[in-house]
Design a protein around this motif. Structure first.
Motif, short mmCIF file in Angstrom:
data_model
loop_
_atom_site.label_atom_id
_atom_site.label_comp_id
_atom_site.label_asym_id
_atom_site.label_seq_id
_atom_site.Cartn_x
_atom_site.Cartn_y
_atom_site.Cartn_z
N TYR A 65 21.78 37.52 45.63
CA TYR A 65 22.76 38.55 46.00
C TYR A 65 23.04 39.66 45.27
O TYR A 65 23.64 39.24 44.09
CB TYR A 65 23.92 37.86 46.66
N ILE A 67 25.74 41.94 43.05
CA ILE A 67 27.28 41.94 43.11
C ILE A 67 27.48 43.36 42.63
O ILE A 67 26.90 44.02 41.73
CB ILE A 67 27.71 41.08 42.00
N THR A 71 32.41 43.44 45.98
CA THR A 71 31.96 42.18 46.42
C THR A 71 32.95 41.24 46.70
O THR A 71 33.78 40.99 45.73
CB THR A 71 30.79 41.80 45.63
N ILE A 131 29.53 35.78 51.67
CA ILE A 131 29.56 37.00 51.00
C ILE A 131 29.47 38.22 51.68
O ILE A 131 28.83 38.12 52.63
CB ILE A 131 28.20 36.72 49.79
N THR A 133 31.12 42.69 51.77
CA THR A 133 31.73 43.50 50.90
C THR A 133 33.24 43.72 51.78
O THR A 133 33.53 43.83 52.79
CB THR A 133 31.29 45.18 51.08
#
Length: 295
Positions: A65, A67, A71, A131, A133
């Motif tokens: 993922y 970052i 994040t 995870i 934003t």
């Protein structure tokens, strides 16, 4: 502009949400100047991460993922993860580590409070990994948190508790997808410092840690320590140490040009033969085969 680091442990803050309690073990802020090695947390333990600046990569459960600033992610029980910074723009991170404990049975007066607290509990404990934003403008909260912990002025403990409660609530609001937890949340019998000692030993001292050394650090007998490790991870001390060593070996084989002998020494084996035998038992192939399996 680089901000000063924050590293506050054993702050004795418990956040109460109905029938469960979040026991906050530490709050940290710092910059990644090197990778955080692959690791996982014990049952009932969660780590909340917020990236205010910089870039990098999170690898969790073999998925990668990106970052970037803003994040936000949570790593819960048994989620194997590592963080790799972009060395051209190293990421900073706010990190809150806590364990879930059962709360008291005092009923809430308002039925809406009961329902909301139950939903919070279910979302948090059924989502070992998330995870996304940040959509809740949490940057200001983390800055306030770091400031209060650094200055520790009059009333800071109460203020920090309130800020942490808001941070957790705003995090859980952002869960849009969640999966069931693989393990029930156990009752904890270790105090905060002992739980952190176990986590840190397997994260930073895995090449040399022994059951006796860990027992000495915890001021427990080896039998008590073995039981504590099994309670936290669901496996024995030797199995957990092998798991961590093999995860480190895997990462080094696939991401560096180190020789097999150098890797063996780095993760704590006294000979290449000893390491090679252990690696083959764990992965079902030789270290050389594993190194070139993705080519």
């Amino acid at each position: 502009m680089n901000l000063p680091p924050v590293n506050i442990e054993n702050i004795d803050i418990k956040l109460r949400f109905g029938n469960f309690v979040l026991n906050v073990l530490y709050v940290k802020f710092g910059y990644f100047l090197s990778s955080m090695p692959e690791h996982s947390h014990s049952q009932g333990s969660y780590e909340l991460h917020y990236i205010p600046q910089g870039k990098g990569t999170l690898i969790a459960q073999d998925q990668s993922y990106p970052i970037t600033p803003g994040t936000l992610f949570m790593t819960g029980p048994d989620i194997i993860h590592e963080q790799i910074p972009d060395f051209n723009d190293p990421m900073a991170e706010y990190c809150i580590f806590f364990e879930v404990l059962p709360g008291d049975s005092t009923p809430a007066i308002n039925r809406n409070h009961i329902a909301n607290d139950r939903l919070m509990s279910e979302l948090l404990m059924s989502t070992p990994f998330w995870i996304g934003t940040d959509r809740e403008n949490m940057m200001a909260l983390f800055e306030m948190l770091a400031s209060e912990l650094s200055i520790q002025s009059v009333g800071f403990h109460h203020t920090v508790t309130n800020i942490l409660e808001i941070i957790v609530i705003r995090l859980v609001r952002q869960y849009s997808l969640h999966t069931s937890s693989l393990h029930p949340v156990p009752l904890k019998t270790l105090d905060d410092s002992r739980l952190l000692t176990i986590e840190n030993c397997f994260l930073y001292q895995y090449p040399s840690i022994t059951l006796k050394k860990l027992a000495d650090n915890l001021r427990l007998s080896t039998r008590q320590t073995e039981r504590a490790v099994r309670k936290q991870y669901g496996i024995s001390f030797s199995e957990k140490k092998a798991q961590v060593r093999m995860s480190a070996a895997s990462r080094l084989l696939l991401s560096t040009e180190l020789s097999i002998y150098a890797i063996a020494v780095q993760i704590g084996y006294t000979s290449q033969e000893q390491f090679s035998n252990a690696f083959k038992r764990y992965y079902g192939m030789t270290a050389t085969q594993y190194k070139f399996k993705r080519i």
